[in-house]
Design a protein around this motif. Sequence first.
Motif, mmCIF file in Angstrom:
data_model
loop_
_atom_site.group_PDB
_atom_site.id
_atom_site.type_symbol
_atom_site.label_atom_id
_atom_site.label_comp_id
_atom_site.label_asym_id
_atom_site.label_seq_id
_atom_site.Cartn_x
_atom_site.Cartn_y
_atom_site.Cartn_z
ATOM 1 N N ALA A 65 -32.072 44.222 36.427
ATOM 2 C CA ALA A 65 -31.741 42.809 36.080
ATOM 3 C C ALA A 65 -30.313 42.502 36.016
ATOM 4 C CB ALA A 65 -32.498 42.482 34.896
ATOM 5 N N ALA A 66 -29.705 43.601 35.479
ATOM 6 C CA ALA A 66 -28.117 43.247 35.189
ATOM 7 C C ALA A 66 -27.576 43.477 36.721
ATOM 8 C CB ALA A 66 -27.528 44.523 34.441
ATOM 9 N N LEU A 67 -28.082 44.242 37.592
ATOM 10 C CA LEU A 67 -27.446 44.222 38.697
ATOM 11 C C LEU A 67 -27.987 43.120 39.719
ATOM 12 C CD1 LEU A 67 -27.668 47.762 39.909
ATOM 13 C CD2 LEU A 67 -25.748 46.719 39.254
ATOM 14 N N LEU A 68 -29.224 42.533 39.307
ATOM 15 C CA LEU A 68 -29.752 41.488 40.259
ATOM 16 C C LEU A 68 -28.725 40.179 40.001
ATOM 17 C CD1 LEU A 68 -31.756 40.664 42.427
ATOM 18 C CD2 LEU A 68 -33.244 40.084 40.400
ATOM 19 N N ILE A 69 -28.732 39.804 38.681
ATOM 20 C CA ILE A 69 -27.993 38.508 38.346
ATOM 21 C C ILE A 69 -26.620 38.365 39.062
ATOM 22 C CG2 ILE A 69 -26.715 37.149 36.279
ATOM 23 C CD1 ILE A 69 -28.927 38.391 34.546
ATOM 24 N N PRO A 70 -25.736 39.072 39.113
ATOM 25 C CA PRO A 70 -24.612 39.067 40.032
ATOM 26 C C PRO A 70 -24.727 38.792 41.290
ATOM 27 C CG PRO A 70 -24.242 41.219 39.147
ATOM 28 C CD PRO A 70 -25.473 40.256 38.395
ATOM 29 N N PHE A 71 -25.788 39.459 41.986
ATOM 30 C CA PHE A 71 -26.034 39.208 43.232
ATOM 31 C C PHE A 71 -26.633 37.878 43.434
ATOM 32 C CE2 PHE A 71 -25.920 44.089 43.626
ATOM 33 C CZ PHE A 71 -24.982 43.989 45.093
ATOM 34 N N SER A 72 -27.275 37.398 42.641
ATOM 35 C CA SER A 72 -28.143 36.278 42.702
ATOM 36 C C SER A 72 -27.185 35.082 42.659
ATOM 37 C CB SER A 72 -29.115 35.839 41.540
ATOM 38 O OG SER A 72 -29.901 36.965 41.613
ATOM 39 N N LEU A 74 -23.879 35.343 43.614
ATOM 40 C CA LEU A 74 -23.198 35.563 44.768
ATOM 41 C C LEU A 74 -23.931 34.787 45.949
ATOM 42 C CD1 LEU A 74 -20.866 36.753 46.337
ATOM 43 C CD2 LEU A 74 -22.024 38.724 46.650
ATOM 44 N N LEU A 75 -25.444 35.049 46.181
ATOM 45 C CA LEU A 75 -25.921 34.296 46.984
ATOM 46 C C LEU A 75 -26.093 32.938 47.033
ATOM 47 C CD1 LEU A 75 -27.847 34.839 49.436
ATOM 48 C CD2 LEU A 75 -29.853 35.000 47.672
ATOM 49 N N VAL A 76 -26.239 32.285 45.510
ATOM 50 C CA VAL A 76 -25.942 30.935 45.453
ATOM 51 C C VAL A 76 -24.661 30.323 45.726
ATOM 52 C CG1 VAL A 76 -26.064 28.856 43.724
ATOM 53 C CG2 VAL A 76 -27.864 31.023 43.622
ATOM 54 N N TRP A 77 -23.677 31.296 45.669
ATOM 55 C CA TRP A 77 -22.283 30.670 45.737
ATOM 56 C C TRP A 77 -22.155 30.373 47.316
ATOM 57 C CZ3 TRP A 77 -17.971 32.987 48.179
ATOM 58 C CH2 TRP A 77 -16.990 32.141 48.222
ATOM 59 N N LEU A 78 -22.504 31.609 48.023
ATOM 60 C CA LEU A 78 -22.394 31.836 49.441
ATOM 61 C C LEU A 78 -23.015 30.530 50.075
ATOM 62 C CD1 LEU A 78 -22.559 35.515 50.259
ATOM 63 C CD2 LEU A 78 -20.608 34.080 50.384
ATOM 64 N N THR A 79 -24.228 30.253 49.476
ATOM 65 C CA THR A 79 -25.196 29.163 50.091
ATOM 66 C C THR A 79 -24.440 27.815 49.917
ATOM 67 O OG1 THR A 79 -27.353 30.425 49.638
ATOM 68 C CG2 THR A 79 -27.634 27.984 50.173
ATOM 69 N N LEU A 80 -24.076 27.582 48.687
ATOM 70 C CA LEU A 80 -23.472 26.380 48.423
ATOM 71 C C LEU A 80 -22.146 26.169 49.111
ATOM 72 C CD1 LEU A 80 -23.870 26.308 44.406
ATOM 73 C CD2 LEU A 80 -25.097 24.603 46.338
ATOM 74 N N HIS A 81 -21.093 27.404 49.370
ATOM 75 C CA HIS A 81 -20.162 27.158 50.153
ATOM 76 C C HIS A 81 -20.287 26.968 51.403
ATOM 77 C CE1 HIS A 81 -15.959 28.296 51.267
ATOM 78 N NE2 HIS A 81 -16.377 28.925 52.236
#
Length: 353
Positions: A65-72, A74-81
């Motif tokens: 879960a700790a590893l999944l949160i930053p990846f999530s 990052l994915l949201v940021w890339l999508t919004l960007h």
Amino acid sequence: MLHQTIPGMFTSPPRQAGFSTARIGGEAWRVYVLRGVDRTVAVAQREIVRDEIASNAAIGAALPAALLIPFSWLLVWLTLHRTLRRLDLLAADLATRGTMATEPLPLHGIPQELTPLITSMNGLIVRLQAALSAQKRFLADAAHTLRTPIAAMQIEIDNLVAGAPLALPRLAALAAGARRSAQLTDRLLRLARLDEPPALPATRFDAARLLLDCVADHAALAARKHIELSATIPPRFLVTGAEDDVRTLFGNLIENAVTYTQAGGTVDISLRRSQAGGCAEVRDNGPGLPEGAQARIFERFFRATPEVAEGTGLGLAIARRIAERHGFGLEVTNRTDAVRGVMATVTMPGSWA
């Protein structure tokens, strides 16, 4: 009888059934006791081992879960960007469009949710262009239609002047009105043509010679008003563009200066080097611009000082349109050298020969 897997742990069977904590050999143990009819079974485990097992289990469960949160994130940021980047490109496209732009806004790469909005904006662009085209056609047609009767009226007035010397004052006023109407018509036609998309010929000409010719063209008008017309123009400054349009630009600025300068005044025209290439200046010592007029000086039909001289209010509007089509800079301000009057400045890219 007492049987133990680790000899010596218990000196006697535990009495309390269920879970309990016991201190054995100086260490904390977790003990579970199950009592039967004829026997008792006790199972014990060190507390430190239990804590270690619990810690490892907690880490094993929390690490994914700790590893999944930053990846999530990052994915949201890339999508919004990526989405916002497309909107930034669309905003930049809108910001750089001129009033003559007719191309629809691109739909490629636009989020599906925004497609109806862009489609509606494209429809608005089409309707605005149609309205502007109709306005320009009306202006051009009206000006073109007026030219023939005004020219005929001018001819008839000239004939009357020749045959009726006693009516000269009234006829002179009529002739002046006809000339102003003809000038207004010509400027309306030129303004309508300048509103069309630029199609500048790739010709290179000497702007210094052209500016000197414009000074000579207005020498007679300056002489009639007893205005001193001076020019400081070094030779050979080459620019690229439509020579006739640039002639109109220089001519309108000089004509404005001569028209609005009182009798006995001065108009100075100069050409000098600048960072952009060349800088043409037209300075007069007329009444200057009244407060608040500088912001509207390039509006069509706006006249800053109508009480000083007659005019159409189109000269500077035409000059600015020509400057924009050629990539020139144009400023008209009050003089800043402690002399009352107006200074018009044209900055032009070019080369000195």
